[in-house]
Design an enzyme around this catalytic site. Structure first.
Site, PDB file in Angstrom:
ATOM      1  N   GLU A  49       0.843  -1.193   0.000  1.00 40.66           N
ATOM      2  CA  GLU A  49       0.000   0.000   0.000  1.00 40.66           C
ATOM      3  C   GLU A  49       0.880   1.245   0.000  1.00 40.66           C
ATOM      4  O   GLU A  49       1.793   1.350   0.820  1.00 40.66           O
ATOM      5  CB  GLU A  49      -0.909  -0.033   1.239  1.00 40.66           C
ATOM      6  N   GLU A  75      -4.797  -6.648   2.596  1.00 44.06           N
ATOM      7  CA  GLU A  75      -3.635  -7.419   3.052  1.00 44.06           C
ATOM      8  C   GLU A  75      -3.692  -8.876   2.600  1.00 44.06           C
ATOM      9  O   GLU A  75      -2.666  -9.493   2.371  1.00 44.06           O
ATOM     10  CB  GLU A  75      -3.490  -7.347   4.579  1.00 44.06           C
ATOM     11  N   GLN A 122       2.573  -1.312   6.008  1.00 42.08           N
ATOM     12  CA  GLN A 122       2.811   0.008   6.593  1.00 42.08           C
ATOM     13  C   GLN A 122       3.094  -0.104   8.084  1.00 42.08           C
ATOM     14  O   GLN A 122       3.966   0.562   8.611  1.00 42.08           O
ATOM     15  CB  GLN A 122       1.613   0.910   6.335  1.00 42.08           C
ATOM     16  N   ASP A 153       1.387  -4.520  12.520  1.00 39.53           N
ATOM     17  CA  ASP A 153       0.141  -4.992  13.137  1.00 39.53           C
ATOM     18  C   ASP A 153      -0.873  -5.490  12.100  1.00 39.53           C
ATOM     19  O   ASP A 153      -1.720  -6.324  12.411  1.00 39.53           O
ATOM     20  CB  ASP A 153      -0.496  -3.852  13.943  1.00 39.53           C
ATOM     21  N   PHE A 154      -0.788  -4.967  10.877  1.00 47.04           N
ATOM     22  CA  PHE A 154      -1.755  -5.372   9.848  1.00 47.04           C
ATOM     23  C   PHE A 154      -1.476  -6.797   9.366  1.00 47.04           C
ATOM     24  O   PHE A 154      -2.228  -7.351   8.583  1.00 47.04           O
ATOM     25  CB  PHE A 154      -1.724  -4.410   8.654  1.00 47.04           C
ATOM     26  N   ILE A 155      -0.393  -7.339   9.845  1.00 39.75           N
ATOM     27  CA  ILE A 155       0.012  -8.678   9.411  1.00 39.75           C
ATOM     28  C   ILE A 155      -1.050  -9.726   9.757  1.00 39.75           C
ATOM     29  O   ILE A 155      -1.148 -10.754   9.108  1.00 39.75           O
ATOM     30  CB  ILE A 155       1.375  -9.041  10.047  1.00 39.75           C
ATOM     31  N   HIS A 190      -0.834  -0.169  16.326  1.00 39.47           N
ATOM     32  CA  HIS A 190       0.258   0.278  15.463  1.00 39.47           C
ATOM     33  C   HIS A 190       1.572   0.209  16.228  1.00 39.47           C
ATOM     34  O   HIS A 190       2.416   1.095  16.126  1.00 39.47           O
ATOM     35  CB  HIS A 190       0.037   1.724  14.984  1.00 39.47           C
TER      36      HIS A 190
END
Lengths: 320, 403, 338
Positions: free
Chosen positions: C29, C64, C86, C89-91, C132
């Site tokens: 992203e 994701e 980015q 945590d979005f993993i 985050h």
């Protein structure tokens, strides 16, 4: 719906593939009943027209991404019968060396990537393969199968959207057999035709009779050609019906007997056999090739049973 | 399963007993009935037997500790307990109750009290030691029980094991000898003896002397002198005879210097006397002119003063020759080191009855061996022999004393 | 040879590998800097869009699953994707693709399929609240089939990322937000820049680096905590406590041998990580030492880690939860007494 572009000989070939899938699944079913095969099974008989119609005529360099119900797709894509049978027995010479099992069969050499047992998990992967093919400037395509249940996964949305925005050569094939395990599709979506969802991504969507192999093949040919020409993905919904339950122990109590009767009357094998005879193929010739396939399957079973087990410690290989 | 050994009752008059001796060590295999330790009560010493079989896991008290009745003295466990790092406590009265009758008998006999093992003391048997300390101790064959841990938290670290090893090492060295610091006397003796051997050239002549007549003479004289409170010793007679022999061979009474020999006019006889941790050599002066009784009187005076610690240091110097007697210690013959700067020392052995040939007869006579050691720098063998023969002659026929 | 920050080193590694190998590409992203794009949330891919075009520096939807799935699929058929997150945590939106797909594909296929992909994920607290801020290493060191790396300086960042790109297994590269050294300065951020050689180099996985030699305590710490441990070691040296500081550099594979060799010498082990205490990667290291090297230890193992809470927003609380230099120093003092 006869397809003028498909010759009678080709139709016989398609029938052979469908018959192979049917008999393979039936044989597996009995092997499980005998208790000679480990694990569980998710079988595809009843859906042979979908597998063969979509995949007939594809190149080995085209890819196919299947699901936890992969036997029909794999056989139609060209994975060897013996290596499939051996994998079902968990043998060392199975197509995944015994490490994959019934839900992960495949052979990347003929374009069948390991089948994916996470519902919808193969959709973004198929997009990734499509992206790679595009970046590698190849005109190969990816056929990605999934069921009606996967249409409610996030991966369905993200994967198809990604393929759409990048015009990837992916044909998304939803085999809508009306039930996600025991749950009727109508109870989990307001959208009657899953193909209608294509419009959300700005791509074409088609709902087709999934038990009519020629109809399936016609739309497949259209979508494949489109993809090869860089015109992006298509979502094809094939309305079909599985003969067995979701998995080995499923008695299909959730299915209405009248519904079953109606669908079984539209058995893709029976109807396509009739079509062939109508076109002048002699029944004795059909029986002859059927017998040959029966023998091949028995041979494969014997071969698999006689094949060596993997070494237990080979479990430690192929991680990295 | 851990079993506690507690201190039995010490009797009616006391509720505590002294652990006198441990018969077993931690880790030892114990059979029921084995003696674990001895206790001393106000009445008697008792052997305390084990009611349990297993391994001794822990000793709570050392020998010499007084322990109250009922206190846990030792813990016995099975193999599993022995091997486990932390001993698990499984209180179970039932197991005790199921013990056989002879167990009961031992219990009564020794009044060993078996308690439920939920006591806090159980926790102490887990010795806190770092893995490295544990490994090091094991490799060196030390028991963790023996090692003192850190002051603050009792944890044994590897440095504590090393420290323990050092302590053991120093103990082993100490056990092989005890250190006796040199007294001034020892220092003097050491340097004199060393100096004597390194400067003079010793040689010795042995002579056996028939003491029959001396014995007879001494007996008569002593019975005569009893009223005067004088007692003549054999040493006194040897000194008198030697003083006479020195008149015949004066060079033996001498001191050797680099370019001359000093031949002393007076015969100042030193007599070696053993005292605590050393020797003193008091001197009787002018023996050539003194009577036997006077020599005897002076000698006994010196010895009395030595005993009382009152001997004047002047009496320890000025000797010209020395006598050392070990006859009273039963020594037959021996040699001595010359007391520098003298030139001769007489080593007097015990009088023992021996067969000797007189004429053609074998007779039994009291014989004493005198070894005369000379400094060859100033005294040659013939001179030494002459002196020795004179001495022998005077002693064997003390009639010459009258001359 | 030039002084380089981690951001620049990562950028160089990607650019050089993309020049070297056409199959290498990036997706994520906002990663392209074409047409006013960010060039990555942390500017790691800045300028790469200009050089390699939108075909190889691919901006994705905020998807994701798509990013990770596309990485898996393309890697399966000959590409070497570098996927960008980015915030690490979005993993968790990618978990199926990373754990069920990427990590298992080679195995399930009996070794016939490989997934040579890289996922880059910034970790660490930087006053942005609980979603985050996480340190995610331990989730992935638990997964056979994945490799996990965590460069703490620019030299390592370049060498390890290049190795990751060339590696035929899926590699997750955890980068610390406070170590990037980019223009976007975070409070408490460091800039562990390195002099980077002009010539091509890679750093083999499973080779820890001894950052400081010492005699009394072995401290194993990664990412930002490595730098705090180094600072603590300096303070402790003035008190006569000599610390050996080890940077594991890669957590899967983990160079246990270097740690064992060190504790043979020091007999004391302290582990410092920003990942939270319970079942952080220090737990595995502790267990491994307990199993294979316990007799080198003269004291219990000490772990200094973030407390077991989500990362709070307030700087006051965040600083409390994340181990700081004082806590490391205090931990070392206690260790010397235990």
């Amino acid at each position: 719906m006869a397809n003028k572009k498909v010759s009678k000989d080709q139709m016989v070939e398609m029938y052979k593939e469908m018959y192979l899938i049917r008999k393979y699944e039936e044989r597996i079913y009995y092997l499980f009943l005998e208790g000679t095969m480990p694990g569980s099974i998710h079988q595809s008989h009843g859906q042979e027209a979908s597998a063969v119609g979509m995949l007939y005529g594809l190149r080995d360099s085209d890819y196919m991404a299947s699901t936890h119900r992969p036997a029909g797709h794999d056989l139609a894509k060209g994975v060897s019968l013996k290596s499939m049978m051996c994998e079902m027995f968990g043998k060392a010479n199975g197509c995944c060396k015994g490490k994959g099992g019934a839900m992960h069969t495949g052979d990347i050499k003929v374009g069948a990537i390991p089948a994916n047992a996470i519902v919808g998990g193969n959709i973004p992967i198929a997009a990734g393969i499509g992206l790679a093919l595009k970046m590698q400037k190849k005109d190969d395509v990816v056929v990605c199968f999934f069921g009606d249940g996967a249409s409610n996964e996030g991966s369905f949305h993200e994967g198809i959207n990604g393929a759409a925005i990048w015009d990837l050569p992916v044909i998304f094939v939803c085999e809508n057999n009306l039930y996600g395990a025991s749950t009727p599709y109508r109870t989990v979506s307001k959208v009657q035709n899953i193909a209608d969802r294509a419009s959300s991504y700005g791509i074409e969507g088609y709902s087709v009779d999934g038990n009519d192999v020629l109809a399936v093949h016609e739309i497949a040919t259209y979508a494949v050609n489109k993809a090869r020409n860089g015109l992006g993905p298509t979502l094809i919904e094939l309305k079909t019906y599985r003969i067995p339950g979701h998995s080995r122990s499923d008695a299909c109590a959730y299915r209405n007997k009248d519904e079953e009767k109606q669908w079984f009357a539209k058995d893709p094998i029976t109807s396509f056999r009739k079509t062939l005879m109508d076109l002048g193929v002699k029944e004795e010739d059909i029986i002859s090739l059927e017998n040959k396939i029966d023998e091949e399957i028995e041979e494969a079973v014997e071969f698999a049973i006689a094949s060596p087990d993997p070494l237990p410690e080979d479990a430690l290989n192929d991680v990295y | 399963m851990i079993k506690k050994i507690t201190m039995p009752s010490g009797g009616q008059n006391t509720d505590e007993s002294l652990i006198v001796k441990w018969h077993v060590d931690v880790g030892d295999k114990i059979n029921r009935g084995d003696v674990l330790f001895d206790i001393e009560t106000d009445k008697a010493t008792l052997e305390i037997e084990s009611f349990a079989s297993g391994y001794l896991l822990h000793k709570e008290y050392k020998e010499g500790t007084t322990v109250k009745e009922g206190e846990v003295v030792a813990l016995i466990g099975d193999e599993k307990d022995k091997d486990s790092l932390y001993v698990e406590v499984e209180p179970s009265e039932n197991e005790y109750l199921s013990e056989s009758d002879d167990y009961q008998a031992i219990m009564l006999q020794n009044q060993v009290i078996v308690e439920d093992s939920t006591d806090d003391k159980e926790k102490d048997i887990c010795i806190k030691a770092s893995p490295l300390a544990r490994k090091t101790a094991q490799d060196k064959g030390f028991k963790l029980e023996e090692i003192q841990g850190e002051e603050s938290n009792k944890v044994i670290h590897v440095k504590d094991v090393i420290k323990f090893e050092d302590e053991i090492a120093s103990q082993i060295i100490e056990e092989s000898y005890s250190i006796v610091k040199h007294s001034n006397m020892r220092k003097i003796i050491a340097s004199r003896m060393n100096e004597s051997l390194s400067t003079s050239a010793h040689f010795s002549i042995f002579t056996d002397i028939d003491m029959s007549r001396v014995i007879e003479l001494r007996k008569k004289l002593n019975s005569e002198l009893e009223s005067k409170n004088i007692k003549i010793t054999f040493n006194d007679i040897i000194i008198k005879c030697a003083a006479m022999a020195l008149k015949d061979v004066p060079i033996v009474n001498s001191s050797f210097f680099e370019d001359h020999i000093k031949v002393w006019k007076d015969v100042n006889f030193g007599i070696a006397v053993a005292v605590d941790n050393g020797i003193v050599v008091p001197v009787v002066r002018r023996c050539q002119e003194r009577s036997l009784s006077k020599i005897a009187e002076l000698n006994s005076e010196n010895i009395a003063e030595i005993k009382d610690g009152k001997l004047n240091s002047e009496k320890l110097s000025g000797g010209t020759i020395t006598l050392s007697s070990m006859g009273m210690l039963g020594v037959e013959k021996f040699t001595s080191i010359i007391n520098q700067p003298e030139s001769a020392i007489l080593s007097v052995g015990a009088i023992e009855k021996k067969p000797i040939v007189v004429g053609d007869e074998i007779l039994i006579r009291p014989i004493m061996t005198i070894t005369s050691t000379f400094d060859h720098r100033g005294i040659d063998g013939a001179i030494g022999a002459k002196f020795t023969c004179k001495l022998k002659r005077y002693l064997e026929d003390p009639i010459f004393l009258l001359i | 040879m030039s002084e380089t920050t981690i951001v620049e080193a990562l950028n160089q590694a990607i650019a050089e590998e993309m020049r070297r190998d056409e199959s290498v590409y990036c997706l994520g992203e906002d990663i392209s800097s074409l047409d006013g794009g960010y060039g990555g949330a942390w500017a790691v891919t800045k300028g790469l869009g200009e050089e390699f075009g939108a075909e190889r520096i691919i901006n994705t939807p905020i998807s994701e699953i798509l990013i990770s799935g596309v990485a898996v699929g393309s890697a399966m058929v000959g590409m070497r994707p570098i996927a960008d997150l980015q915030y690490g945590d979005f993993i968790f939106c990618m978990m199926d693709q990373l754990v069920n797909q990427a990590a298992k594909m080679k195995y399930m296929s009996g070794g016939t399929v490989e997934i040579p992909m890289v996922l880059r994920a910034p970790v660490g607290a930087s006053t942005r609240g609980a979603q985050h801020a996480q340190s995610l290493e331990a989730f992935f060191t638990h997964v056979p089939g994945l490799k996990v790396i965590c460069p703490s300086n620019a030299y390592d960042a370049k060498g390890l990322l290049k190795q990751a790109i060339r590696d035929n297994s899926p590699v997750i590269c955890f980068e610390h937000k406070k170590l990037y050294g980019g223009k976007r300065k975070e409070e408490g951020a460091l800039s562990p820049s390195s002099v980077i050689p002009d010539e091509d180099y890679v750093i083999e996985f499973g080779k820890a680096a001894v950052r400081r030699e010492g005699e009394d305590i072995t401290i194993v710490a990664n990412l930002l905590m490595l730098h705090r441990a180094m600072e603590a070691a300096e303070i402790l040296s003035k008190e006569g406590i000599s610390c050996e500081v080890i940077d594991p550099r890669t957590l899967l594979p983990f160079d246990f041998e270097t740690v064992f060799e060190s504790i043979k010498k020091t007999s004391r082990l302290m582990i410092v990580h920003e990942d939270n205490y319970t079942n952080g990667w220090g737990s595995e290291l502790s267990a491994k030492v307990a199993e294979e090297a316990i007799y080198y230890l003269d004291a219990p193992i000490k772990r200094v880690a973030s407390y077991d809470v989500p990362i709070p927003f307030s700087p006051v609380m965040e600083n409390y939860v994340i181990p700081n230099v004082d806590r490391i120093v205090e931990g070392a003092r206690n260790l010397m007494q235990s």
